[in-house]
Design a protein around this motif. Structure first.
Motif, PDB file in Angstrom:
ATOM      1  N   VAL A  67      49.570  35.667  42.523  1.00 55.23           N
ATOM      2  CA  VAL A  67      50.976  35.472  42.173  1.00 55.23           C
ATOM      3  C   VAL A  67      51.641  36.801  41.821  1.00 55.23           C
ATOM      4  CG1 VAL A  67      52.563  34.368  40.565  1.00 55.23           C
ATOM      5  CG2 VAL A  67      50.598  33.103  41.437  1.00 55.23           C
ATOM      6  N   LEU A  68      50.921  37.652  41.075  1.00 56.32           N
ATOM      7  CA  LEU A  68      51.475  38.943  40.677  1.00 56.32           C
ATOM      8  C   LEU A  68      50.903  40.056  41.551  1.00 56.32           C
ATOM      9  CD1 LEU A  68      51.443  38.460  36.806  1.00 56.32           C
ATOM     10  CD2 LEU A  68      53.399  38.301  38.351  1.00 56.32           C
ATOM     11  N   ASN A  69      49.870  40.729  41.075  1.00 59.07           N
ATOM     12  CA  ASN A  69      49.294  41.850  41.819  1.00 59.07           C
ATOM     13  C   ASN A  69      47.863  42.098  41.362  1.00 59.07           C
ATOM     14  OD1 ASN A  69      49.513  43.373  39.334  1.00 59.07           O
ATOM     15  ND2 ASN A  69      51.693  43.608  39.826  1.00 59.07           N
ATOM     16  N   LEU A  70      47.218  43.080  41.983  1.00 59.43           N
ATOM     17  CA  LEU A  70      45.830  43.386  41.660  1.00 59.43           C
ATOM     18  C   LEU A  70      45.663  43.856  40.219  1.00 59.43           C
ATOM     19  CD1 LEU A  70      44.436  45.204  44.836  1.00 59.43           C
ATOM     20  CD2 LEU A  70      43.729  43.008  43.904  1.00 59.43           C
ATOM     21  N   TYR A  71      46.653  44.587  39.706  1.00 60.38           N
ATOM     22  CA  TYR A  71      46.552  45.099  38.336  1.00 60.38           C
ATOM     23  C   TYR A  71      46.431  43.949  37.341  1.00 60.38           C
ATOM     24  CZ  TYR A  71      48.205  49.432  40.472  1.00 60.38           C
ATOM     25  OH  TYR A  71      48.342  50.535  41.271  1.00 60.38           O
ATOM     26  N   ALA A  72      47.251  42.916  37.537  1.00 54.54           N
ATOM     27  CA  ALA A  72      47.205  41.766  36.638  1.00 54.54           C
ATOM     28  C   ALA A  72      45.879  41.037  36.755  1.00 54.54           C
ATOM     29  CB  ALA A  72      48.367  40.812  36.952  1.00 54.54           C
ATOM     30  N   GLY A  73      45.380  40.885  37.983  1.00 57.38           N
ATOM     31  CA  GLY A  73      44.098  40.216  38.185  1.00 57.38           C
ATOM     32  C   GLY A  73      42.946  40.985  37.577  1.00 57.38           C
ATOM     33  N   ILE A  74      42.932  42.301  37.767  1.00 59.14           N
ATOM     34  CA  ILE A  74      41.879  43.134  37.189  1.00 59.14           C
ATOM     35  C   ILE A  74      41.946  43.124  35.665  1.00 59.14           C
ATOM     36  CG2 ILE A  74      41.061  45.523  36.974  1.00 59.14           C
ATOM     37  CD1 ILE A  74      41.911  45.925  39.903  1.00 59.14           C
ATOM     38  N   GLY A  75      43.157  43.178  35.138  1.00 57.81           N
ATOM     39  CA  GLY A  75      43.313  43.117  33.696  1.00 57.81           C
ATOM     40  C   GLY A  75      42.762  41.830  33.105  1.00 57.81           C
ATOM     41  N   ALA A  76      42.950  40.722  33.834  1.00 59.34           N
ATOM     42  CA  ALA A  76      42.428  39.436  33.358  1.00 59.34           C
ATOM     43  C   ALA A  76      40.904  39.406  33.416  1.00 59.34           C
ATOM     44  CB  ALA A  76      43.010  38.297  34.207  1.00 59.34           C
ATOM     45  N   ILE A  77      40.316  40.032  34.440  1.00 58.92           N
ATOM     46  CA  ILE A  77      38.851  40.079  34.542  1.00 58.92           C
ATOM     47  C   ILE A  77      38.254  40.775  33.322  1.00 58.92           C
ATOM     48  CG2 ILE A  77      36.926  41.121  35.815  1.00 58.92           C
ATOM     49  CD1 ILE A  77      38.456  40.621  38.381  1.00 58.92           C
ATOM     50  N   LEU A  78      38.925  41.808  32.847  1.00 58.05           N
ATOM     51  CA  LEU A  78      38.412  42.583  31.713  1.00 58.05           C
ATOM     52  C   LEU A  78      38.324  41.763  30.435  1.00 58.05           C
ATOM     53  CD1 LEU A  78      40.292  45.966  32.269  1.00 58.05           C
ATOM     54  CD2 LEU A  78      37.962  45.369  32.922  1.00 58.05           C
ATOM     55  N   THR A  79      39.018  40.651  30.376  1.00 57.09           N
ATOM     56  CA  THR A  79      38.984  39.805  29.180  1.00 57.09           C
ATOM     57  C   THR A  79      37.906  38.731  29.263  1.00 57.09           C
ATOM     58  OG1 THR A  79      40.583  38.186  30.046  1.00 57.09           O
ATOM     59  CG2 THR A  79      41.479  40.138  28.958  1.00 57.09           C
ATOM     60  N   LEU A  80      37.192  38.648  30.402  1.00 60.26           N
ATOM     61  CA  LEU A  80      36.218  37.591  30.615  1.00 60.26           C
ATOM     62  C   LEU A  80      34.792  38.129  30.582  1.00 60.26           C
ATOM     63  CD1 LEU A  80      37.995  35.768  33.605  1.00 60.26           C
ATOM     64  CD2 LEU A  80      38.191  35.251  31.167  1.00 60.26           C
ATOM     65  N   ASP A  81      33.874  37.281  30.171  1.00 61.21           N
ATOM     66  CA  ASP A  81      32.453  37.631  30.129  1.00 61.21           C
ATOM     67  C   ASP A  81      31.799  37.133  31.414  1.00 61.21           C
ATOM     68  OD1 ASP A  81      30.023  38.519  29.265  1.00 61.21           O
ATOM     69  OD2 ASP A  81      29.616  36.806  27.957  1.00 61.21           O
ATOM     70  N   LEU A  82      31.725  38.012  32.425  1.00 62.28           N
ATOM     71  CA  LEU A  82      31.257  37.627  33.750  1.00 62.28           C
ATOM     72  C   LEU A  82      30.055  38.472  34.174  1.00 62.28           C
ATOM     73  CD1 LEU A  82      34.734  37.477  35.531  1.00 62.28           C
ATOM     74  CD2 LEU A  82      33.445  35.537  34.629  1.00 62.28           C
ATOM     75  N   THR A  83      29.314  37.988  35.153  1.00 61.20           N
ATOM     76  CA  THR A  83      28.202  38.756  35.714  1.00 61.20           C
ATOM     77  C   THR A  83      28.729  39.713  36.786  1.00 61.20           C
ATOM     78  OG1 THR A  83      27.730  37.167  37.479  1.00 61.20           O
ATOM     79  CG2 THR A  83      26.656  36.800  35.335  1.00 61.20           C
ATOM     80  N   VAL A  84      27.882  40.663  37.195  1.00 64.37           N
ATOM     81  CA  VAL A  84      28.256  41.600  38.251  1.00 64.37           C
ATOM     82  C   VAL A  84      28.565  40.852  39.546  1.00 64.37           C
ATOM     83  CG1 VAL A  84      27.415  43.485  39.716  1.00 64.37           C
ATOM     84  CG2 VAL A  84      26.962  43.520  37.257  1.00 64.37           C
TER      85      VAL A  84
END
Length: 315
Positions: A67-84
């Motif tokens: 909906v927005l852009n890659l920056y917003a998506g990457i920023g949201a990933i940084l808030t999540l506890d995910l695997t590689v």
């Protein structure tokens, strides 16, 4: 001097044409991002995330990136506890499918059907995610993030939200002008000096391999380096001056929707702690194979008479 003037005029005209699309969409989408709508959409998508190896919360960065852009998506990933592995799947999906509203609208201005753009981008994202999920057994360790800005600030009140939307839309047009105008000036100078013909011939083995003619080479180069929207600006001019056929137009865009702004977009994912060379190769190889496959099928359909003259113009 004449080349500079003509290139500047073409650059301003292209910026105006694309800006009329980008400005309102950016304004509306930015305002929507501060409403509960995106979280609601993410909740709807959460149940299907498991099919492609992702947790339900991974729907949030996917929605934001599209909906927005890659920056917003990457920023949201940084808030999540995910695997590689989960982060890599998200990175591949977001590379194929992001900023859908703006980039799809720009593509339609060139003459590409929006259904084709959306179908290719979303289809590639889902297919690649499923393939990685079932093929790759590694990447189960927790992702170690670096630092990157989410690209979105905390804003309260509709006045501030509208201001933020106007600011984002204005900056988007300004950035567009900063890139498109120099590109158009450079292309005009290259045309007048006959350098563009040499460049097209040098690129001809690659464009021929993809099933396209030489006059698509400038568009491919612009899209690969600067992005889909800027490649569209070059394509608009190529359609007017170089007589690019509808088939080559579609093949060029199919290649670019899979692999555009490949250097910038790939480097953006470095802070996520994932291997970026595989990400780069996945996009490039997919774009080449998909474009060659579409060109092969298109040629077969033409030879067998499945496409009449009218259909060849609008497919």
């Amino acid at each position: 001097m004449d080349s500079l003037k003509k290139g500047l005029l073409v650059g301003l005209q292209t910026t105006w044409t694309l800006g009329k699309i980008i400005f309102p969409i950016t304004l509306i989408v930015t305002m929507i991002s501060y409403t509960p709508l995106l979280n609601w959409l993410a909740k709807i998508l959460s149940p299907i995330m498991g099919w492609i190896g992702l947790s339900g919360e991974a729907a949030i960065p996917l929605v934001l990136a599209n909906v927005l852009n890659l920056y917003a998506g990457i920023g949201a990933i940084l808030t999540l506890d995910l695997t590689v592995k989960e982060v890599f799947i998200l990175a591949v999906m977001m590379s194929f499918s992001h900023n859908l509203f703006v980039e799809s609208a720009v593509a339609t201005k060139v003459g590409i059907r929006m259904s084709v753009v959306l179908g290719v981008r979303i289809g590639l994202a889902l297919f690649s995610a499923a393939a990685i999920h079932f093929i790759w057994d590694g990447g189960h360790e927790k992702a170690q993030y670096g630092f990157v800005s989410s690209g979105q600030t905390d804003v309260t009140g509709w006045g501030a939200i509208i201001y933020q939307g106007l600011e984002s839309a204005t900056l988007g047009i300004f950035q567009l002008a900063l890139i498109v105008i120099p590109i158009m000036i450079a292309i005009q100078i290259m045309k007048d000096l006959q350098w563009l013909n040499w460049f097209s011939k040098a690129m001809s083995p690659f464009t021929k391999m993809l099933g396209m003619k030489e006059n698509t080479s400038t568009t491919l180069a612009a899209g690969l380096v600067f992005g889909l929207a800027y490649g569209a600006g070059v394509m608009m001019q190529a359609v007017k001056e170089d007589g690019v056929k509808k088939k080559d137009l579609y093949l060029a865009f199919i290649f670019l929707v899979a692999c555009h702004a490949v250097v910038e977009d790939t480097l953006l994912f470095i802070p996520l702690g994932i291997p970026i060379w595989p990400l780069f190769l996945v996009r490039l190889v997919t774009a080449i194979i998909l474009t060659m496959l579409v060109a092969f099928v298109w040629n077969r359909m033409e030879k067998k008479g499945f496409l009449n003259n009218k259909e060849k113009e609008v497919v």
